[in-house]
Design a protein around this motif. Structure first.
Motif, PDB file in Angstrom:
ATOM      1  N   VAL A  97       0.853  -1.187   0.000  1.00  0.00           N
ATOM      2  CA  VAL A  97       0.000   0.000   0.000  1.00  0.00           C
ATOM      3  C   VAL A  97       0.890   1.239   0.000  1.00  0.00           C
ATOM      4  N   GLU A  98       0.635   2.157  -0.925  1.00  0.00           N
ATOM      5  CA  GLU A  98       1.452   3.374  -0.992  1.00  0.00           C
ATOM      6  C   GLU A  98       1.172   4.267   0.214  1.00  0.00           C
ATOM      7  N   THR A  99       2.262   4.884   0.712  1.00  0.00           N
ATOM      8  CA  THR A  99       2.146   5.732   1.905  1.00  0.00           C
ATOM      9  C   THR A  99       1.911   7.199   1.563  1.00  0.00           C
ATOM     10  N   GLY A 100       2.079   7.579   0.298  1.00  0.00           N
ATOM     11  CA  GLY A 100       1.976   8.990  -0.088  1.00  0.00           C
ATOM     12  C   GLY A 100       3.310   9.701  -0.036  1.00  0.00           C
ATOM     13  N   GLN A 101       4.359   9.010   0.367  1.00  0.00           N
ATOM     14  CA  GLN A 101       5.704   9.580   0.416  1.00  0.00           C
ATOM     15  C   GLN A 101       6.550   9.028  -0.734  1.00  0.00           C
ATOM     16  N   THR A 102       7.519   9.821  -1.152  1.00  0.00           N
ATOM     17  CA  THR A 102       8.535   9.309  -2.070  1.00  0.00           C
ATOM     18  C   THR A 102       9.727   8.810  -1.248  1.00  0.00           C
ATOM     19  N   PHE A 103      10.603   8.099  -1.920  1.00  0.00           N
ATOM     20  CA  PHE A 103      11.804   7.634  -1.234  1.00  0.00           C
ATOM     21  C   PHE A 103      12.607   8.819  -0.708  1.00  0.00           C
ATOM     22  N   ALA A 104      12.670   9.901  -1.495  1.00  0.00           N
ATOM     23  CA  ALA A 104      13.415  11.095  -1.064  1.00  0.00           C
ATOM     24  C   ALA A 104      12.819  11.671   0.213  1.00  0.00           C
ATOM     25  N   ASP A 105      11.485  11.693   0.327  1.00  0.00           N
ATOM     26  CA  ASP A 105      10.833  12.196   1.545  1.00  0.00           C
ATOM     27  C   ASP A 105      11.224  11.345   2.758  1.00  0.00           C
ATOM     28  N   ALA A 106      11.119  10.036   2.598  1.00  0.00           N
ATOM     29  CA  ALA A 106      11.435   9.129   3.706  1.00  0.00           C
ATOM     30  C   ALA A 106      12.908   9.240   4.084  1.00  0.00           C
ATOM     31  N   TRP A 107      13.776   9.386   3.101  1.00  0.00           N
ATOM     32  CA  TRP A 107      15.225   9.473   3.351  1.00  0.00           C
ATOM     33  C   TRP A 107      15.552  10.736   4.147  1.00  0.00           C
ATOM     34  N   THR A 108      14.920  11.843   3.779  1.00  0.00           N
ATOM     35  CA  THR A 108      15.190  13.115   4.454  1.00  0.00           C
ATOM     36  C   THR A 108      14.786  13.072   5.922  1.00  0.00           C
ATOM     37  N   GLN A 109      13.694  12.386   6.219  1.00  0.00           N
ATOM     38  CA  GLN A 109      13.175  12.342   7.583  1.00  0.00           C
ATOM     39  C   GLN A 109      13.852  11.289   8.462  1.00  0.00           C
ATOM     40  N   ALA A 110      14.610  10.360   7.851  1.00  0.00           N
ATOM     41  CA  ALA A 110      15.166   9.225   8.600  1.00  0.00           C
ATOM     42  C   ALA A 110      16.535   9.550   9.176  1.00  0.00           C
ATOM     43  N   ASP A 111      16.861   8.884  10.325  1.00  0.00           N
ATOM     44  CA  ASP A 111      18.224   8.962  10.848  1.00  0.00           C
ATOM     45  C   ASP A 111      19.075   7.899  10.156  1.00  0.00           C
ATOM     46  N   GLN A 112      20.338   7.781  10.577  1.00  0.00           N
ATOM     47  CA  GLN A 112      21.270   6.882   9.898  1.00  0.00           C
ATOM     48  C   GLN A 112      20.779   5.435   9.881  1.00  0.00           C
ATOM     49  N   GLU A 113      20.348   4.908  11.028  1.00  0.00           N
ATOM     50  CA  GLU A 113      19.934   3.503  11.081  1.00  0.00           C
ATOM     51  C   GLU A 113      18.678   3.274  10.240  1.00  0.00           C
ATOM     52  N   HIS A 114      17.740   4.226  10.274  1.00  0.00           N
ATOM     53  CA  HIS A 114      16.528   4.067   9.479  1.00  0.00           C
ATOM     54  C   HIS A 114      16.836   4.168   7.982  1.00  0.00           C
ATOM     55  N   ARG A 115      17.827   4.951   7.605  1.00  0.00           N
ATOM     56  CA  ARG A 115      18.228   5.004   6.193  1.00  0.00           C
ATOM     57  C   ARG A 115      18.774   3.654   5.736  1.00  0.00           C
ATOM     58  N   ARG A 116      19.579   3.045   6.581  1.00  0.00           N
ATOM     59  CA  ARG A 116      20.072   1.706   6.243  1.00  0.00           C
ATOM     60  C   ARG A 116      18.909   0.726   6.111  1.00  0.00           C
ATOM     61  N   GLN A 117      17.942   0.827   7.034  1.00  0.00           N
ATOM     62  CA  GLN A 117      16.795  -0.053   6.989  1.00  0.00           C
ATOM     63  C   GLN A 117      15.943   0.192   5.736  1.00  0.00           C
ATOM     64  N   LEU A 118      15.868   1.460   5.271  1.00  0.00           N
ATOM     65  CA  LEU A 118      15.127   1.757   4.047  1.00  0.00           C
ATOM     66  C   LEU A 118      15.728   1.010   2.857  1.00  0.00           C
ATOM     67  N   LEU A 119      17.050   1.038   2.737  1.00  0.00           N
ATOM     68  CA  LEU A 119      17.716   0.353   1.623  1.00  0.00           C
ATOM     69  C   LEU A 119      17.561  -1.157   1.749  1.00  0.00           C
ATOM     70  N   LEU A 120      17.724  -1.670   2.972  1.00  0.00           N
ATOM     71  CA  LEU A 120      17.577  -3.115   3.167  1.00  0.00           C
ATOM     72  C   LEU A 120      16.145  -3.549   2.877  1.00  0.00           C
ATOM     73  N   GLY A 121      15.165  -2.690   3.247  1.00  0.00           N
ATOM     74  CA  GLY A 121      13.776  -3.033   2.996  1.00  0.00           C
ATOM     75  C   GLY A 121      13.459  -3.131   1.512  1.00  0.00           C
ATOM     76  N   LEU A 122      14.143  -2.342   0.704  1.00  0.00           N
ATOM     77  CA  LEU A 122      13.964  -2.398  -0.748  1.00  0.00           C
ATOM     78  C   LEU A 122      14.816  -3.486  -1.400  1.00  0.00           C
ATOM     79  N   LYS A 123      15.658  -4.147  -0.588  1.00  0.00           N
ATOM     80  CA  LYS A 123      16.590  -5.177  -1.079  1.00  0.00           C
ATOM     81  C   LYS A 123      17.566  -4.593  -2.108  1.00  0.00           C
TER      82      LYS A 123
END
Length: 527
Positions: free
Chosen positions: A474-500
């Motif tokens: 389900v789309e969240t209404g955010q782009t990857f750039a939006d999520a990246w800007t709001q995330a800290d270092q660990e969450h950024r790593r998790q974003l990439l891992l989540g996308l494989k």
């Protein structure tokens, strides 16, 4: 009837007068939780001490075994044991209030009496009027022989009473296991014990810890790891199960701990709570966490004794998310900034970060192919940290316009989940039969009746239309750039891992790899 001290030999009279009897007085209580248990040991000690003083004996010590069953042999009791072993030379008489405070076993009674005779000791049971005096010169007195008879009879009656108590408790627990009444003990995290309409006790959601459990589930379904959830719980100020019990489960619980427990959440505790069927209000039975199973009613169906903290759909989603995470366990706590993203172009394994500290204080960062079980490290596969950072920046730019999605669990309609509950109940029932938990009079009939009920219920549900549960994006209404800007270092790593997303790198060649499905999305949305 009472039996007094044995006859005193004429040659010993003057010696006894010169050497006063050294007495040790004490008590034992099986359970200090009730009102009676809180004062019983004090009453016992007072009776024993009063008897010793009336004989003008010198009280040289005492023992107090609290929350200790009489089934524990006297030599193994925490407070009494040392007086029968390394400290046996410090006393002459051991004084109890009653026989059943000392023994609930005729064998233990005989062993202690024999030991006292061999070591020339005095055993006294004040309220029962029984005294065995085996000091030198008194061993074979008629008083001792008569007292021994009464002592053995008293211990036999105490053993019989213990068996009756155990039978009553077993029958009561067997009955309670099939009802929505709380049988006792510490409640599951998220619940508290309350009075039950009609008598007894039951459970209801605790205002604070139930919110902690729901918070865990929400964070898990948002994609956070157990380590991240544990960190969030601490940041939010939620007490751990041990700390909550220490603060709220009463004086008897707190008194067993000399110091408060650590209030530090760990990923293991999060996993145990989210895996427990107690979070949906189901009653569990078993002495330990590993041995606990879902309690069932007379029809063999799970007993719900409290309001669930998750809906049926949420519970299924939480379990599915836990199953998915258990397949590949990523290290989070203390991980290097991009662990799991850069990989070796030669063997395909992940790179690991290495920091080299120069004498001038400068730090050099490298990502290297490391040796793992059954595979040596690839020689020469070492990438400078700034190259990895630059490659990740390029990858992030490539993914910037990608619409972010979250996985939502759509529970099965109709009777899918009910069928799963019945099937699991049948597995649990057969496992309990295998473990011998129905090994009691009438147990086989009870097992057969419960299994037959479950089989009939499964047939009925299986005949109904079923639709399996499923995960959807389900789309969240955010782009990857939006999520990246709001995330800290660990969450950024998790974003990439989540996308494989993967960066396959070599010293002379750099690039990245995206799974085919993700690459197709990127081309479609970011063109």
């Amino acid at each position: 009837m009472s039996a007094g001290l044995g006859g005193r030999g004429p040659a010993m009279g003057s010696m006894t007068a010169l050497a006063p009897v050294r007495a040790v007085v004490g008590s034992r209580v099986s359970d200090t939780h009730g009102d009676e248990g809180k004062v019983s040991h004090l009453v016992q000690a007072e009776s024993a001490a009063r008897h010793a003083l009336s004989k003008e004996w010198e009280i040289v010590g005492s023992f107090e075994d609290l929350d200790v069953s009489a089934e524990v042999t006297p030599w193994n009791r925490p407070d009494l044991g040392p007086w029968l072993t390394e400290r046996q030379g410090e006393w002459d008489a051991l004084v109890w209030a009653k026989v059943d405070r000392a023994f609930r076993s005729a064998k233990d009674c005989a062993d202690v009496a024999h030991w006292a005779e061999e070591n020339h000791k005095v055993l006294v049971f004040t309220d029962d009027g029984i005294t065995l005096d085996y000091r030198e010169g008194r061993e074979s007195s008629f008083g001792n022989e008569l007292a021994k008879v009464f002592l053995m009879l008293a211990s036999i009656f105490a053993e019989m009473e213990l068996k009756r108590i155990k039978a009553r408790v077993t029958a009561a627990h067997r009955h309670l296991r099939k009802t929505d009444r709380w049988a006792g003990g510490q409640p599951p995290y998220g619940y508290r014990i309350v009075d039950r309409p009609g008598g007894g006790r039951t459970l209801e959601p605790d205002p604070v810890t139930s919110e902690a459990v729901r918070y865990m589930g929400r964070l898990l379904l948002e994609g956070q790891s157990q380590w991240m959830i544990a960190t969030a719980l601490e940041a939010a100020g939620f007490d751990t199960p041990a700390t909550h019990a220490y603060k709220n489960q009463g004086e008897s619980y707190s008194s067993k701990r000399k110091t408060p427990p650590s209030n530090h959440w760990n990923p293991s505790s999060v996993g145990k709570i989210l895996r427990s069927p107690a979070t949906v209000g189901l009653k569990l039975t078993g002495r330990s966490v590993k041995a606990r199973t879902i309690a069932r009613d007379a029809k063999g169906l799970p007993i719900r004794m409290a309001e669930p903290l998750f809906t049926e759909g949420e519970w299924a989603a939480v379990q599915a998310a836990m199953d998915e995470r258990s397949v590949t366990k990523e290290r989070s706590n203390g991980a290097s900034p991009w662990l799991g993203v850069p990989h070796c172009d030669r063997c395909g394994d992940r790179f690991y970060r290495q920091l080299n500290f120069a004498k001038n204080g400068k730090v050099y960062e490298y990502y290297r192919c490391a040796k793992t079980a059954g595979k040596p490290a690839c020689k020469g596969q070492s990438i400078k940290g700034e190259r990895v950072t630059a490659a990740i920046a390029a990858l992030v730019e490539r993914l910037a316009g990608l619409a972010m999605t979250v996985r939502r669990f759509i529970p099965g309609e109709d009777h899918t989940e009910q069928l799963n509950h019945v099937t699991q109940a049948m597995r649990d029932l057969r496992e309990e039969k295998r473990r011998g938990l129905f090994d009691y009079p009438g147990g086989d009939d009870e097992y057969s009746e419960a299994l037959e009920t479950l089989v009939d219920e499964r047939r009925r549900l299986a005949a109904l239309p079923q639709r399996p549960s499923a995960w959807v994006e389900v789309e969240t209404g955010q782009t990857f750039a939006d999520a990246w800007t709001q995330a800290d270092q660990e969450h950024r790593r998790q974003l990439l891992l989540g996308l494989k997303a993967r960066l396959y790198m070599a010293p002379a060649v750099e690039g990245w790899y995206l799974p085919a499905e993700l690459e197709a999305r990127v081309r479609q949305q970011c063109a």
